[in-house]
Design an enzyme around this catalytic site. Structure first.
Site, PDB file in Angstrom:
ATOM      1  CD  GLU A 159      -3.123  -0.517   2.294  1.00  0.00           C
ATOM      2  OE1 GLU A 159      -3.082   0.479   3.028  1.00  0.00           O
ATOM      3  OE2 GLU A 159      -3.831  -1.500   2.495  1.00  0.00           O
ATOM      4  CG  HIS A 212      -6.500   1.375   4.141  1.00  0.00           C
ATOM      5  ND1 HIS A 212      -5.389   0.703   4.614  1.00  0.00           N
ATOM      6  CD2 HIS A 212      -7.394   1.340   5.156  1.00  0.00           C
ATOM      7  CE1 HIS A 212      -5.602   0.284   5.846  1.00  0.00           C
ATOM      8  NE2 HIS A 212      -6.821   0.664   6.197  1.00  0.00           N
TER       9      HIS A 212
HETATM   10  C1  DGY Z   1      -8.095   1.215  10.806  1.00  0.00           C
HETATM   11  O1  DGY Z   1      -8.589   2.062  11.571  1.00  0.00           O
HETATM   12  O2  DGY Z   1      -7.292   0.367  11.183  1.00  0.00           O
HETATM   13  C2  DGY Z   1      -8.503   1.273   9.398  1.00  0.00           C
HETATM   14  O3  DGY Z   1      -7.872   0.318   8.627  1.00  0.00           O
HETATM   15  C3  DGY Z   1      -8.236   2.644   8.871  1.00  0.00           C
HETATM   16  O4  DGY Z   1      -9.046   2.878   7.763  1.00  0.00           O
END
Ligand code: DGY
Length: 324
Positions: free
Chosen positions: A271, A290
């Site tokens: 990512e 994401h």
């Molecule tokens: C988290 O809060 O861990 C999520 O993946 C963020 O979008």
């Protein structure tokens, strides 16, 4: 003499809601690193040396462990604005007596909604259909093919925590049957209207599989060639947990061969996913960057919970959301 002022340092630009909230506390000096180009990288480390608390903006790429603790000799609390904390060596912080906070709960609905949207896309190809229209090819509708019903299909959820159960409710609204697998069976299956199954059974019977586990040594690479091969031909696969739970090359093969009908990913490995990554050459995949918790309301709630975690930690109190 008792310390009156606390320095709180953020490792990136936080939500304005957090900046405003900290202004309500005259004892807090809140500073943040505004990122490359705007501030020298050394700025953060200089501030860290004086930090009583660190507000981690949830940049999950930043590993936070023993090296970080060494650079922050006055640190009393670390709070990260995310529910996931796989970038944090919690044991190292525990050993140093520093509590660590995260943001469970407040993002459940937002993440479940995005997950449901990916399930819908896998079955109904919304993204491809919209692109089809934008490309001016509406008249050639046959080229799109048909979707699949959600009703009467089986959704298999791997990792049935708060987010998994919120996804189950949404799927049930579409008349899906829900099975799940967890390390431990829940005690409220009947109330949730779901059925606990072994991992193998889930793989071989679900029409759509959703991954909502946390990333830890036991889930790293959980989905590889073997697991995809055990899935039903034509099954769809959705991942909203962490990219490293899935072997990207194995997923590519399963999609390319048509064994899996479609995948919806909000998380990838790596990512960000580079624009020329093999997965993006496939027609039967939808990747979002994401964004599962990325709504104004939810991100503000996450920011405020992060502030609350920090304020509690500075007072030596248990954090409202403390990682055990
Ligand atoms: C988290 O809060 O861990 C999520 O993946 C963020 O979008």
């Amino acid at each position: 003499m008792e310390q009156k002022f606390f320095k709180v340092v953020a490792n990136g630009k936080p939500r304005q809601a957090a900046v405003e909230k900290f202004k309500e506390y005259p004892e807090i000096d809140f500073v943040y690193w505004q990122g490359p180009g705007r501030m020298p990288p050394a700025y953060f480390e200089e501030q860290l040396a004086e930090a009583d608390a660190v507000y981690s903006v949830g940049a999950l790429r930043d590993p936070l462990g023993a090296d970080f603790i060494e650079k922050a000799p006055h640190l009393k609390v670390l709070a990260q604005a995310s529910v996931g904390y796989d970038n944090i060596d919690v044991a190292a912080f525990r050993a140093a007596g520093i509590p660590v906070g995260n943001t469970p709960g407040v993002l459940v609905d937002a993440v479940a909604d995005l997950t449901y949207a990916l399930i819908l896309d896998c079955q109904r190809h919304l993204v491809a259909a919209a692109a089809h229209v934008k490309n001016g090819t509406w008249g050639q509708r046959k080229a799109l093919g048909l979707g699949s019903d959600l009703a009467q299909k089986t959704l298999g959820i791997v990792g049935m925590g708060d987010i998994g159960s919120a996804v189950a409710k949404r799927a049930q609204a579409s008349h899906m049957k829900v099975i799940y697998h967890n390390r431990h069976q829940r005690t409220d299956d009947e109330a949730l209207g779901v059925r606990y199954v072994g991992f193998e059974e889930l793989l071989s019977t679900a029409d759509v599989i959703v991954v909502a586990v946390t990333l830890n040594p036991s889930t790293l690479g959980l989905f590889g060639h073997k697991e995809f091969a055990r899935m039903k031909k034509g099954a769809a696969f959705v991942n909203i947990s962490r990219g490293k739970v899935v072997d990207s090359a194995a997923l590519y093969d399963a999609l390319k061969s048509g064994h899996l009908s479609h995948a919806g990913l909000d998380v990838t490995d790596p990512e960000p996913l580079p624009g020329d990554h093999p997965l993006l050459t496939l027609d039967n995949i939808t990747v979002t960057p994401h964004i599962a918790s990325a709504t104004t309301e939810t991100r503000d709630a996450m920011a405020l919970l992060t502030v609350a975690n920090i304020m509690a930690g500075l007072k030596g109190q248990p954090l409202p959301a403390q990682i055990k």
